[in-house]
Design a protein around this motif. Structure first.
Motif, mmCIF file in Angstrom:
data_model
loop_
_atom_site.group_PDB
_atom_site.id
_atom_site.type_symbol
_atom_site.label_atom_id
_atom_site.label_comp_id
_atom_site.label_asym_id
_atom_site.label_seq_id
_atom_site.Cartn_x
_atom_site.Cartn_y
_atom_site.Cartn_z
ATOM 1 N N GLU A 49 43.661 11.125 1.128
ATOM 2 C CA GLU A 49 44.679 10.126 1.462
ATOM 3 C C GLU A 49 44.106 9.166 2.492
ATOM 4 O O GLU A 49 43.304 9.557 3.343
ATOM 5 C CB GLU A 49 45.908 10.800 2.085
ATOM 6 N N ASN A 50 44.559 7.909 2.421
ATOM 7 C CA ASN A 50 44.179 6.962 3.458
ATOM 8 C C ASN A 50 45.090 7.149 4.659
ATOM 9 O O ASN A 50 46.311 7.196 4.511
ATOM 10 C CB ASN A 50 44.348 5.532 2.951
ATOM 11 N N VAL A 51 44.498 7.235 5.806
ATOM 12 C CA VAL A 51 45.296 7.330 7.022
ATOM 13 C C VAL A 51 45.135 6.015 7.783
ATOM 14 O O VAL A 51 44.014 5.626 8.116
ATOM 15 C CB VAL A 51 44.842 8.506 7.901
ATOM 16 N N ALA A 52 46.238 5.325 7.994
ATOM 17 C CA ALA A 52 46.198 4.073 8.752
ATOM 18 C C ALA A 52 46.370 4.421 10.227
ATOM 19 O O ALA A 52 47.438 4.853 10.650
ATOM 20 C CB ALA A 52 47.301 3.129 8.292
ATOM 21 N N THR A 53 45.306 4.255 10.970
ATOM 22 C CA THR A 53 45.363 4.662 12.384
ATOM 23 C C THR A 53 46.459 3.915 13.133
ATOM 24 O O THR A 53 47.096 4.474 14.015
ATOM 25 C CB THR A 53 44.009 4.409 13.077
ATOM 26 N N THR A 54 46.679 2.664 12.760
ATOM 27 C CA THR A 54 47.699 1.879 13.474
ATOM 28 C C THR A 54 49.080 2.484 13.286
ATOM 29 O O THR A 54 49.889 2.493 14.203
ATOM 30 C CB THR A 54 47.718 0.433 12.957
ATOM 31 N N ILE A 114 53.763 10.096 26.197
ATOM 32 C CA ILE A 114 52.531 9.364 25.892
ATOM 33 C C ILE A 114 52.618 7.913 26.366
ATOM 34 O O ILE A 114 53.533 7.189 26.011
ATOM 35 C CB ILE A 114 52.208 9.435 24.385
ATOM 36 N N GLN A 115 51.644 7.517 27.159
ATOM 37 C CA GLN A 115 51.593 6.142 27.662
ATOM 38 C C GLN A 115 50.858 5.254 26.669
ATOM 39 O O GLN A 115 51.282 4.162 26.358
ATOM 40 C CB GLN A 115 50.861 6.123 29.012
ATOM 41 N N GLU A 116 49.731 5.760 26.184
ATOM 42 C CA GLU A 116 48.901 4.942 25.316
ATOM 43 C C GLU A 116 48.117 5.859 24.411
ATOM 44 O O GLU A 116 47.806 6.992 24.801
ATOM 45 C CB GLU A 116 47.937 4.151 26.176
ATOM 46 N N VAL A 117 47.790 5.392 23.226
ATOM 47 C CA VAL A 117 47.144 6.287 22.281
ATOM 48 C C VAL A 117 46.155 5.535 21.403
ATOM 49 O O VAL A 117 46.353 4.362 21.098
ATOM 50 C CB VAL A 117 48.208 7.039 21.433
ATOM 51 N N ASN A 118 45.108 6.205 21.052
ATOM 52 C CA ASN A 118 44.054 5.639 20.236
ATOM 53 C C ASN A 118 43.716 6.681 19.163
ATOM 54 O O ASN A 118 43.325 7.794 19.487
ATOM 55 C CB ASN A 118 42.860 5.382 21.173
ATOM 56 N N VAL A 119 43.924 6.324 17.904
ATOM 57 C CA VAL A 119 43.724 7.293 16.828
ATOM 58 C C VAL A 119 42.470 6.933 16.031
ATOM 59 O O VAL A 119 42.206 5.761 15.776
ATOM 60 C CB VAL A 119 44.966 7.353 15.907
ATOM 61 N N LYS A 173 36.360 3.199 20.683
ATOM 62 C CA LYS A 173 36.606 4.051 19.526
ATOM 63 C C LYS A 173 35.292 4.664 19.025
ATOM 64 O O LYS A 173 35.240 5.835 18.674
ATOM 65 C CB LYS A 173 37.301 3.254 18.414
ATOM 66 N N GLY A 174 34.246 3.841 19.031
ATOM 67 C CA GLY A 174 32.945 4.314 18.568
ATOM 68 C C GLY A 174 32.475 5.522 19.356
ATOM 69 O O GLY A 174 32.029 6.518 18.775
ATOM 70 N N VAL A 208 44.662 10.246 24.084
ATOM 71 C CA VAL A 208 45.986 9.931 24.606
ATOM 72 C C VAL A 208 45.919 9.774 26.116
ATOM 73 O O VAL A 208 45.217 10.512 26.802
ATOM 74 C CB VAL A 208 46.946 11.095 24.228
ATOM 75 N N ARG A 209 46.640 8.786 26.625
ATOM 76 C CA ARG A 209 46.828 8.701 28.071
ATOM 77 C C ARG A 209 48.278 9.065 28.341
ATOM 78 O O ARG A 209 49.187 8.512 27.713
ATOM 79 C CB ARG A 209 46.548 7.290 28.557
ATOM 80 N N LEU A 210 48.474 9.996 29.242
ATOM 81 C CA LEU A 210 49.838 10.455 29.520
ATOM 82 C C LEU A 210 50.525 9.496 30.478
ATOM 83 O O LEU A 210 49.882 8.798 31.256
ATOM 84 C CB LEU A 210 49.801 11.854 30.135
#
Ligand SMILES: *[C@@H]1O[C@H](CO)[C@@H](O)[C@H](O)[C@H]1NC(C)=O
Ligand SMILES: *[C@@H]1O[C@H](CO)[C@@H](O)[C@H](O)[C@H]1NC(C)=O
Ligand SMILES: *[C@@H]1O[C@H](CO)[C@@H](O)[C@H](O)[C@H]1NC(C)=O
Ligand SMILES: CC(=O)N[C@H]1CO[C@H](CO)[C@@H](O)[C@@H]1O
Length: 580
Positions: A450-455, A467-472, A535-536, A489-491
């Motif tokens: 399945e394609n997972v759209a990180t956004t 959660i304050q901020e998140v990067n998937v 992200k890299g 995740v930033r809490l």
């Protein structure tokens, strides 16, 4: 041959000038808005917007240049509110009516709107954030005759009492460069970004439907949300522009779709790729081909779905376009080539100088040669679409966020000092110069087929209260196809990570393949250089507890919780005894 022009949104400018008009709306009493079974003719809308403009000026004290946030579902009030704000020279921030809590507050403040117009149908969502809004000095109104919420005034009585005498369509201070609308684009850093849409852009985008062949006697069926540019600018704006009728539905329904088309004699439909897939996946019916739809306008349609759709629902012209709300140009397939989003021609190149450049997906950055410049890809190769930023193809960026704006600009691409809009999209051009959309950079990964759209995952996780901020992103797992979902995740200050509640929340809101298997807590998510590098590095470090010093959690399906990751679990994943 006007048709040739249309490949680039930038090209629309010329079309407008040929038509000799600067502002998009045609005020003939030709078309109408049909929503559920309320019908508004164009003159109804005109009169209603005059009343609203007067009431807004009087009761809210609106000044030209001010921004007003609208938090409304797809209702006719959306349209007359938009027109009223345009008449007052005010910008409209289109809040996503599905967004709640912190994300909603963020969207409001990003556009610096100190007034929110909503309706009593969204009472619960409004009440949830009302104390915060009040504290920030924001006033909230319902466009209804009564208000069930203390502290929120009902504005409809004032609107109905106001005069509907004609008034100018635009404030005298409005220019083509004025900010007209803020549309939120789901950003790669979780919270949505408010993309600035100028009056010029409104004109250009509202013309897109005409270019795709929309005519005055058409009836357009819009189920796309009005808080996005496709529904508001192409759909409603397109109808206003040519004088066509718009049939507005609150929400897309696959089972009602064709019945609505028959009932309202719809001739043009608007789509996004998923919508067409839902239609193709819905049970076959004997009357699948009985409808008057001749044209479909939209984007994101994959070639396979495109073929299936035509086979099943009959010969409908499909105008697939490509463009980002904040982008400085776009394409339309003006050829009907299945799967293609457009074709390159001299006109397009003259109006919007775009290039496909070599992109290193692993490093998540463009490939540069020994002189530090980017490299064009050859036909058949996939490359990153970049569009030159010029006077005629400007990039207006995101409201109140120069950092995010700068990140979308790629500099020193072919010569020192040049600047290109980085679309973040990978496209391919074939030998015949047809363009095909391939993928979004760093935004999707595949897991379990399945394609997972990180956004999308980020937008969902952003709703979690701690959660304050998140990067998937996706991380490779030895022995597994694709990439496994992971979230950095930033809490929120003073909050702690709650593995059980995150498990329950993700189980209830995300498909199983999209729920992140690993979570990593960081306290410096946003200040780790530019987002892409960030992200890299995260992908590189993966989920190895021997490398990562941040708190690391693993989604344990048996314990129904995110549990601390330890070298034992790690080893079991690597040797395959723990199956992901
Ligand atoms: C409240 O106002 C909205 C926007 O005008 C409208 O669509 C809705 O029908 C109204 N609801 C009621 C209960 O009057
Ligand atoms: C319109 O613009 C002029 C010049 O910038 C300014 O002096 C004037 O106050 C503006 N009018 C309104 C109503 O804002
Ligand atoms: C659709 O067209 C038919 C036949 O022309 C007409 O009788 C009917 O009233 C139309 N429906 C609507 C909603 O306009
Ligand atoms: C804008 C435009 O010309 N779109 C074309 C896209 O392809 C279809 C065929 O599927 C044509 O009919 C449209 O005219």
């Amino acid at each position: 041959m006007l048709g040739v022009l249309v490949a680039a949104v930038a090209g629309l400018l010329l079309l407008l000038l040929l038509h000799g008009r600067w502002f998009p709306f045609l005020w003939a009493d030709l078309g109408a808005f049909v929503a559920l079974d309320e019908v508004y003719t164009f003159s109804d809308m005109e009169r209603r917007s005059n009343r609203a403009a007067r009431a807004f000026a009087l009761r809210l004290g609106l000044q030209p240049g001010q921004t007003v946030a609208v938090f409304l579902p797809n209702v006719p009030a959306y349209v007359w509110t938009w027109l009223a704000l345009a008449k007052l020279g005010c910008a409209m921030a289109c809040l996503n009516c599905n967004v709640r809590g912190r994300a909603l507050l963020h969207a409001r403040s990003a556009a610096r709107a100190d007034i929110v117009l909503s309706c009593s149908e969204l009472q619960a969502a409004v009440e949830e954030v009302l104390p915060d809004l009040k504290q920030e000095g924001v006033r909230v109104f319902y466009l209804n005759s009564t208000s069930p919420t203390p502290g929120v005034e009902a504005l409809l009585p004032a609107i109905e009492a106001a005069s509907d005498e004609p008034m100018p369509q635009y404030h005298t201070n409005t220019t083509t460069a004025s900010k007209a609308i803020y549309i939120y684009t789901s950003g790669t850093t979780g919270l949505p970004k408010a993309a600035v849409v100028t009056e010029m852009k409104v004109m250009m985008v509202a013309n897109l439907a005409r270019i795709c062949g929309l005519r005055e006697n058409d009836i357009v069926y819009t189920t796309l949300p009005l808080y996005h540019s496709a529904g508001l600018l192409i759909g409603v704006g397109g109808c206003l522009e040519v004088g066509a009728t718009c049939v507005l539905r609150a929400k897309f329904s696959a089972s009602q779709f064709w019945d609505d088309c028959r009932r309202y004699n719809v001739t043009v439909i608007q789509y996004v790729g998923e919508l067409m897939r839902y239609l193709c996946n819905s049970p076959r019916r004997a009357n699948d081909r009985e409808h008057g739809v001749r044209l479909a306008i939209g984007n994101g349609l994959r070639a396979t779905v495109w073929k299936e759709f035509l086979q099943r629902f009959g010969p409908i012209s499909i105008s697939e376009f490509y463009g980002a709300t904040e982008g400085n140009a776009g394409f339309i397939n003006y050829t009907g080539k299945i799967g293609a989003v457009g074709r390159v021609n001299v006109f397009l190149k003259a109006f919007a100088s775009f290039e496909l450049i070599k992109y290193n997906v692993e490093e998540d950055e463009p490939v540069r040669n020994e002189h530090g410049f980017c490299i064009r890809v050859r036909p058949g190769e996939t490359g990153l679409l970049v569009i030159k930023i010029t006077k005629s193809t400007p990039f207006h960026g995101y409201a109140g966020d120069s950092q995010k704006t700068e990140k979308k600009i790629l500099r020193d691409v072919f010569v020192k000092g040049d600047a290109f809009f980085n679309s973040g999209d990978l496209l391919m051009m074939d030998q015949e110069k047809f363009l095909y959309f391939q993928d979004r950079v760093g935004d999707t990964f595949r897991w379990k087929g399945e394609n997972v759209a990180t956004t999308e995952v980020e937008a969902t996780l952003a709703m979690v209260d701690f959660i304050q901020e998140v990067n998937v992103y996706g991380v490779p797992v030895p022995g597994c196809e694709g990439k496994c979902g992971m979230a950095a995740v930033r809490l929120k200050p003073g909050q702690s990570f709650d593995g059980e509640s995150l498990y329950t929340f993700t189980r209830d809101t995300l498909p199983i393949y999209a729920a992140p298997r690993f979570v990593r807590i960081q306290n410096v998510l946003e200040i780790t250089g530019t987002f892409k590098q960030c992200k890299g590095n995260l992908v590189k470090e993966g989920f190895d507890p021997n490398i990562i010093t941040d708190p690391l959690f693993f989604r344990d399906e048996k314990k129904k919780s995110y549990v601390p990751m330890n070298p034992n679990i790690y080893a079991n994943i690597l040797d395959g005894s723990l199956n992901l």
